[in-house]
Design a protein around this motif. Structure first.
Motif, mmCIF file in Angstrom:
data_model
loop_
_atom_site.group_PDB
_atom_site.id
_atom_site.type_symbol
_atom_site.label_atom_id
_atom_site.label_comp_id
_atom_site.label_asym_id
_atom_site.label_seq_id
_atom_site.Cartn_x
_atom_site.Cartn_y
_atom_site.Cartn_z
ATOM 1 N N PHE A 255 0.826 -1.216 0.000
ATOM 2 C CA PHE A 255 0.000 0.000 0.000
ATOM 3 C C PHE A 255 0.857 1.263 0.000
ATOM 4 C CE2 PHE A 255 -3.341 -2.907 1.440
ATOM 5 C CZ PHE A 255 -4.375 -2.494 0.634
ATOM 6 N N LEU A 256 1.914 1.269 0.820
ATOM 7 C CA LEU A 256 2.709 2.490 0.909
ATOM 8 C C LEU A 256 3.380 2.794 -0.428
ATOM 9 C CD1 LEU A 256 3.561 4.787 2.687
ATOM 10 C CD2 LEU A 256 5.453 3.409 3.555
ATOM 11 N N GLN A 257 3.871 1.747 -1.083
ATOM 12 C CA GLN A 257 4.492 1.947 -2.391
ATOM 13 C C GLN A 257 3.460 2.458 -3.396
ATOM 14 O OE1 GLN A 257 6.463 -1.509 -3.988
ATOM 15 N NE2 GLN A 257 7.103 -0.438 -5.852
ATOM 16 N N CYS A 258 2.274 1.872 -3.347
ATOM 17 C CA CYS A 258 1.199 2.298 -4.249
ATOM 18 C C CYS A 258 0.919 3.786 -4.053
ATOM 19 C CB CYS A 258 -0.034 1.450 -3.973
ATOM 20 S SG CYS A 258 -1.575 2.097 -4.614
ATOM 21 N N TYR A 259 0.824 4.209 -2.792
ATOM 22 C CA TYR A 259 0.519 5.610 -2.507
ATOM 23 C C TYR A 259 1.653 6.525 -2.982
ATOM 24 C CZ TYR A 259 -3.287 4.002 0.585
ATOM 25 O OH TYR A 259 -4.439 3.436 1.089
ATOM 26 N N ILE A 260 2.884 6.138 -2.656
ATOM 27 C CA ILE A 260 4.014 7.004 -3.014
ATOM 28 C C ILE A 260 4.145 7.095 -4.532
ATOM 29 C CG2 ILE A 260 6.537 7.162 -2.977
ATOM 30 C CD1 ILE A 260 6.478 6.414 -0.049
ATOM 31 N N GLU A 261 4.034 5.960 -5.205
ATOM 32 C CA GLU A 261 4.154 6.000 -6.667
ATOM 33 C C GLU A 261 3.016 6.802 -7.289
ATOM 34 O OE1 GLU A 261 6.674 1.898 -7.431
ATOM 35 O OE2 GLU A 261 4.561 1.913 -7.982
ATOM 36 N N SER A 262 1.850 6.742 -6.688
ATOM 37 C CA SER A 262 0.717 7.513 -7.226
ATOM 38 C C SER A 262 0.962 9.008 -7.039
ATOM 39 C CB SER A 262 -0.582 7.115 -6.530
ATOM 40 O OG SER A 262 -0.843 5.758 -6.724
ATOM 41 N N VAL A 263 1.474 9.384 -5.877
ATOM 42 C CA VAL A 263 1.748 10.804 -5.629
ATOM 43 C C VAL A 263 2.824 11.296 -6.599
ATOM 44 C CG1 VAL A 263 2.730 12.434 -3.958
ATOM 45 C CG2 VAL A 263 1.004 10.798 -3.220
ATOM 46 N N LEU A 264 3.859 10.469 -6.800
ATOM 47 C CA LEU A 264 4.926 10.885 -7.718
ATOM 48 C C LEU A 264 4.400 11.007 -9.148
ATOM 49 C CD1 LEU A 264 7.962 8.802 -6.369
ATOM 50 C CD2 LEU A 264 7.627 11.281 -6.214
ATOM 51 N N ALA A 265 3.542 10.077 -9.532
ATOM 52 C CA ALA A 265 2.986 10.122 -10.887
ATOM 53 C C ALA A 265 2.117 11.364 -11.064
ATOM 54 C CB ALA A 265 2.174 8.866 -11.162
ATOM 55 N N THR B 24 -5.296 1.622 3.841
ATOM 56 C CA THR B 24 -5.443 0.422 3.000
ATOM 57 C C THR B 24 -6.525 0.542 1.933
ATOM 58 O OG1 THR B 24 -7.010 -0.522 4.570
ATOM 59 C CG2 THR B 24 -4.699 -1.179 4.828
ATOM 60 N N ASN B 25 -6.543 1.618 1.205
ATOM 61 C CA ASN B 25 -7.511 1.719 0.113
ATOM 62 C C ASN B 25 -6.749 1.791 -1.210
ATOM 63 O OD1 ASN B 25 -9.680 2.116 -1.543
ATOM 64 N ND2 ASN B 25 -10.175 4.172 -0.795
ATOM 65 N N GLY B 26 -6.583 0.638 -1.830
ATOM 66 C CA GLY B 26 -5.778 0.565 -3.048
ATOM 67 C C GLY B 26 -6.421 1.231 -4.249
ATOM 68 N N LEU B 27 -7.701 1.596 -4.136
ATOM 69 C CA LEU B 27 -8.377 2.238 -5.270
ATOM 70 C C LEU B 27 -8.286 3.759 -5.199
ATOM 71 C CD1 LEU B 27 -11.721 0.189 -5.540
ATOM 72 C CD2 LEU B 27 -9.684 0.007 -6.975
ATOM 73 N N LEU B 28 -7.921 4.266 -4.059
ATOM 74 C CA LEU B 28 -8.110 5.687 -3.786
ATOM 75 C C LEU B 28 -7.619 6.618 -4.897
ATOM 76 C CD1 LEU B 28 -8.948 7.875 -1.794
ATOM 77 C CD2 LEU B 28 -6.563 7.961 -1.108
ATOM 78 N N PHE B 29 -6.422 6.363 -5.398
ATOM 79 C CA PHE B 29 -5.856 7.336 -6.333
ATOM 80 C C PHE B 29 -6.559 7.348 -7.691
ATOM 81 C CE2 PHE B 29 -2.908 8.046 -3.043
ATOM 82 C CZ PHE B 29 -2.462 9.348 -3.243
ATOM 83 N N LYS B 30 -7.444 6.411 -7.915
ATOM 84 C CA LYS B 30 -8.253 6.482 -9.127
ATOM 85 C C LYS B 30 -9.295 7.602 -8.973
ATOM 86 C CE LYS B 30 -7.811 1.506 -10.029
ATOM 87 N NZ LYS B 30 -6.697 1.603 -10.981
#
Ligand code: UTP
Length: 624
Positions: free
Chosen positions: A171-181, A294-300
């Protein structure tokens, strides 16, 4: 009750006189304490906390423990706005209200607030996404990750759990990569401007701090500059043993006050006291986004939601999903008081129905013509406009209205089954806002925006039919469903899902499709990367790990993994057919399987796949 406690305390306050006889154990030990500690002792006695010292032994015995006790008291005192005295005062008031069964919504009438309802991929959605990406470089992201995660019962920290197990990205990687993107996309959209680093804050607690630091450090901050990440640790608060708000001693150590988490509402006071809000203001930022672990969809849902905030000028924008009447999720509600006050706030589902019934809606919480409750379901992801946020916190110091939830031993409500404490929730921030504040919401489809991982397999399996499991199983399957539905929206023929049971939970199993945020952050991104006639069968698995991968005329029946550097432009097409990856059931009780996997009830068995890596710059074609 309060008056007698205060009188009793006052008589004990004279450190050099009566104090010696009334509190001999503390008095004998006073010389061990620093002047500041003596002040704290006075304050505690004054606030009816003499019992904390009753068991103190003679000087010379456990002296280090006595000092450590006051070190802890000093921490509890300084980390709470207004100090421990204020904590005890509020606790007495809230405990008295709770005992009297006082309704916090007395005098308020609920109504449906105004907000934006978005439908994924339509013109409006695309417009808001574009506006949101443009604004994203003016945002700061705040992840609240101090929670214990008792319901999930996972032995590690929740943010370290894979949000999908095709790539094992946590999850943390998902969030960080989404913020960077998002940061990169925002910069590209407004080129000519200065390249900004979007701040990323994580609120931790003693339960999570060290392990979050370790996760970041052992993974090079998942590609983010370490200076871009700030950790703010929340402190726990003192437990209360009775209606007089007497502090509870730790059953394991009589020289410690027992403590428990205060809730995610702490994030506001921590942000304020850290000075970060002013730093962000000076750097020209406009938005602060709050989200959970823990919300893997959030950045959508994030780009369009920022767009809504920016376009509508919302001071507070709560992300929400359609909510069925009586569904176990809080409803975003406008509350108007008979004295004219009003606020837009989350009302817990078990309070909404009685509140409606008591205020002229005899049917209570019912669906409207849309088939859903008119009160959108709060998913606790907030976007606040920075300047009005700072103005408000200047007044409150970030203190959020608290509540107390004691479990009484019996109906006399005189004693508790176990100690309690005050708690606060970040979504209660709007409670103190003036009526002029622009508080709105953004509703998105649940499949797009919300799939938290909160419940352990056993409890999830017991969830009443039709309610979401919110488990590791459903959380991962929701990613595949969302990605499949998104690809359908851009014209890919994606097979229907099949139903399967994992760990006692029946879920839809769609093709297992994942991509990196740099590949498809927004609908427009994804649309620009997929063309021609594409199809994906239900048994397929696909991982797209590269920004410039263009999927054209691809027919996938099996497993496909493409990994490319940003400088490689890859055209992926043709017919890919292989034995693929099988979804193999595992039982959550099978301890031979790693916990992070077995709590899902399945794992991948990789039989055969087409896997291609493009690590050189240039143009390439992947033809099966
Ligand atoms: P949850 O409601 O999921 O609570 O928190 P929790 O404590 O993590 O889990 P349970 O209730 O024990 O099962 C929602 C979000 O708020 C954070 C959590 O980390 C999660 O991201 N949180 C919760 C905090 O940061 N601090 C807290 O004191 C409580």
């Amino acid at each position: 009750m309060e008056a007698s406690v205060a009188t009793e305390s006052l008589s004990k306050l004279n450190i050099n006189g009566d104090f010696a006889s009334s509190l001999p154990n503390l008095h004998k030990n006073l010389h061990l304490l620093s002047p500041q500690q003596v002040e704290l002792a006075k304050m505690l006695v004054e606030k009816g906390q003499s019992h904390l010292f009753e068991h103190w032994p003679e000087p010379g015995v456990d002296d280090d423990e006595k000092k450590a006790f006051f070190d802890q008291v000093a921490r509890l005192n300084s980390s709470y706005p207004g100090g421990l005295a204020s904590y005890i005062k509020t606790a007495r008031e809230l405990l008295a209200d709770s005992r009297a069964g006082k309704n916090p919504f007395d005098g308020f009438t609920p109504s449906v607030p105004t907000g934006e309802n978005l439908s994924y991929g339509d013109e409006n959605f695309i417009k808001f996404e574009e506006a949101g990406v443009k604004e994203a470089q003016n945002a700061a992201f705040v992840l609240v990750a101090g929670g214990l995660g008792e319901r999930l019962g996972y032995n590690g920290i929740k943010v370290a759990l894979p949000f999908e197990t095709i790539t094992g990205t946590c999850f943390l990687q998902c969030y960080i990569e989404s913020v960077l993107a998002l940061q990169e996309a925002s910069y590209r959209m407004t080129q000519g401007g200065q390249k900004k680093e979007v701040p990323f804050v994580i609120m931790t607690s003693d339960d999570t701090h060290a392990r979050i630091v370790e996760l970041l450090e052992s993974n090079s901050y998942f590609g983010m500059k370490p200076t871009q990440v700030k950790l703010l640790k929340q402190e726990k608060v003192a437990c209360l043993e009775d209606n007089d708000a007497r502090l509870a001693l730790d059953p394991q150590n009589k020289f410690r006050v027992q403590t428990k988490p205060h809730g995610h509402g702490d994030v506001h006071s921590l942000l304020y006291s850290s000075g970060l809000l002013y730093e962000w203001h000076d750097a020209g930022l406009r938005w602060v986004l709050f989200f959970q672990d823990t919300n893997g969809l959030l950045f959508k849902a994030i780009p369009a939601s920022i767009g809504v905030s920016a376009t509508k000028g919302y001071h507070v924008n709560s992300l929400a999903v359609p909510r069925k009447a009586k569904e176990a999720i809080g409803g975003i509600t406008k509350l108007t008081h008979i004295d004219g006050r009003s606020m837009v706030i989350n009302v817990e589902y078990n309070q909404l129905d009685p509140l409606l019934r008591a205020t002229g809606f005899p049917d209570g919480d019912v669906n409207c013509e849309t088939g859903y409750s008119p009160f959108p379901g709060n998913i606790n992801q907030l976007i606040l406009e920075l300047d009005p946020y700072i103005e408000e916190l200047k007044k409150t110091g970030g203190a959020i209205k608290e509540f107390v939830n004691p479990k009484y031993k019996d109906t006399s409500k005189t004693s508790f089954k176990s100690s309690t404490r005050l708690e606060c929730m970040m979504q209660d921030y709007p409670k103190t806002l003036p009526p002029s504040a622009r508080v709105g919401f953004t509703v998105m489809d649940t499949w797009l925006a919300y799939a938290p991982v909160k419940n352990n397999p056993e409890d999830a399996a017991k969830v009443p039919k039709g309610n979401p499991y919110h488990s590791a199983t459903s959380g991962e399957m929701a990613i595949y469903r969302a990605n499949s539905l998104i690809l359908r929206k851009v014209g890919v023929q994606v097979d229907n899902p099949v139903k399967e049971v994992f760990n006692g939970q029946e879920v839809e199993v769609w093709p297992r499709i994942v991509w990196k945020p740099t590949w498809g952050l927004t609908f427009a991104d994804i649309r620009s990367k997929v063309s021609g006639s594409c199809s994906i069968t239900q048994r397929s698995t696909m991982a797209i790990k590269g920004r410039n991968i263009f999927v054209k005329d691809l027919s996938l029946d099996g497993a496909l993994v493409i990994d490319s550097i940003d400088e490689a432009e890859v055209k992926a097409g043709g017919s890919v057919q292989n034995k693929g990856w099988l979804l193999e059931k595992v039982d959550y009780k099978d301890t031979s399987v790693p916990e992070a996997i077995r709590i899902r009830g399945f794992r991948f068995r990789k039989i055969e796949q087409l896997e291609k890596q493009f690590s050189e710059p240039g143009k390439f074609e992947l033809k099966a």
